[in-house]
Write a protein that holds these residues in place. Structure first.
Motif, PDB file in Angstrom:
ATOM      1  N   LYS A  26      -4.795   2.117  -1.395  1.00 33.27           N
ATOM      2  CA  LYS A  26      -5.813   1.515  -0.543  1.00 33.27           C
ATOM      3  C   LYS A  26      -6.998   2.447  -0.313  1.00 33.27           C
ATOM      4  CE  LYS A  26      -6.103  -1.228   3.698  1.00 33.27           C
ATOM      5  NZ  LYS A  26      -5.422  -1.643   4.947  1.00 33.27           N
TER       6      LYS A  26
ATOM      7  N   GLU B  68      -7.059   5.318   1.271  1.00 27.83           N
ATOM      8  CA  GLU B  68      -7.129   5.900   2.604  1.00 27.83           C
ATOM      9  C   GLU B  68      -7.636   7.345   2.509  1.00 27.83           C
ATOM     10  OE1 GLU B  68      -6.417   4.726   5.742  1.00 27.83           O
ATOM     11  OE2 GLU B  68      -6.356   2.753   4.799  1.00 27.83           O
TER      12      GLU B  68
ATOM     13  N   SER C 258       0.838  -1.196   0.000  1.00 24.90           N
ATOM     14  CA  SER C 258       0.000   0.000   0.000  1.00 24.90           C
ATOM     15  C   SER C 258       0.878   1.254   0.000  1.00 24.90           C
ATOM     16  CB  SER C 258      -0.926   0.002   1.217  1.00 24.90           C
ATOM     17  OG  SER C 258      -1.607   1.227   1.325  1.00 24.90           O
TER      18      SER C 258
END
Length: 301
Positions: A234, A236, A178
């Protein structure tokens, strides 16, 4: 007999005529001085008014010829982020990092008195340095071995010995990690990434507020596109900046907003009120469609 009293010699008559002339000249001067003084005052006032009008005309002409961009080219100096040691850097280096001259003088004065920066955190205590500025500079602070604490020096020596004797583990081909979560330790496991590159990736991620696509890695100098295959996003949460609240200095700290764009944002707010969408910024030549596209994930209103 009375003529004897009014008889004058030639010399006396000459003196009498001279006296009459002097009296006449004195009276003439006495009568003309007020007019001369008044005329001189009028001329002086006219000259003062003329000079004042010429001054105003020169000011207006200067304002018409004044170039906003040229002014700020001289006033605003680009910030160049690069690794530095606060114990050895000179004032020019500090200013290029965005540190104000008076703060740079404080640092040099502290060092001249025998002060030393043993850790990056100790640099945060410099008078005048804001927490946001320290957060921006922290990834670039390097402390030389001569200035480290003894415990840190021993740790550095042990780490160096381990580096010399052990081979670092690298991820096998096909591994993906990631990009928005990896720390320097994990990044160094990617083939082709060392400690310096890992720190630059982390620092740029902090400046941006997070990555939203892997190709943003190529915005970091000397990072080839071949590295992209090792990462995924990912999704985020990205740290956004409110462009209706921050000033020019805070806005320009973001890599996607330059100084002139920040000035446009602040001036738009002062003239037309808060921004409600990026469409309003598209009306300005400072913002291209590409600028707005890459900026969109990082701003809020």
């Amino acid at each position: 007999m009375w003529k004897d009293f009014f008889y004058f010699t030639k010399t006396e008559r000459t003196g009498f005529y001279v006296l009459i002339v002097l009296i006449f000249v004195a009276l003439l001067v006495y009568w003309t001085i007020p007019f001369i003084s008044s005329s001189a005052q009028i001329n002086s006032e006219q000259m003062s008014e003329t000079a004042y009008k010429e001054f105003l005309a020169s000011v207006h002409q200067r304002d018409r010829n004044w170039n906003f961009n040229d002014y700020y080219v001289h006033k605003k100096q680009a910030i160049i982020l690069a690794p530095f040691d606060p114990n050895t850097a000179d004032s020019i280096t500090f200013v290029r990092l965005g540190i104000r001259p008076y703060i740079a003088r404080n640092i040099l004065h502290y060092r001249a008195k025998g002060g030393k920066f043993r850790t990056p955190e100790s640099f945060a205590k410099v008078y005048g340095l804001s927490p946001d500025q320290f957060k921006l500079l922290k990834p670039y602070i390097t402390i030389g071995d001569n200035f480290l604490k003894k415990a840190d020096s021993l740790h550095r020596f042990a780490a160096k010995a381990e580096r010399d004797t052990l081979k670092y583990y690298k991820y096998p081909e096909g591994t993906v990690i990631s990009l928005d979560e990896a720390d320097t330790t994990e990044l160094k496991k990617i083939p082709g990434i060392g400690i310096g590159t890992a720190k630059r990736i982390i620092a740029y991620r902090q400046l941006l507020g997070g990555f939203y696509k892997v190709s943003q890695l190529q915005e970091i100098s000397h990072l080839p596109a071949e590295l992209n295959k090792w990462f995924f996003i990912k999704k985020e949460p990205i740290h956004r900046i409110n462009i209706n609240k921050f000033n020019v200095e805070r806005l320009t700290s973001h890599p996607y907003i330059n100084f002139y764009q920040a000035k446009v944002i602040v001036e738009h707010r002062s003239r037309k009120g808060t921004l409600k969408s990026l469409r309003e910024l598209s009306l300005y030549e400072e913002f291209t469609s590409k600028d707005l596209e890459r900026l969109a994930p990082y701003i809020c209103f």
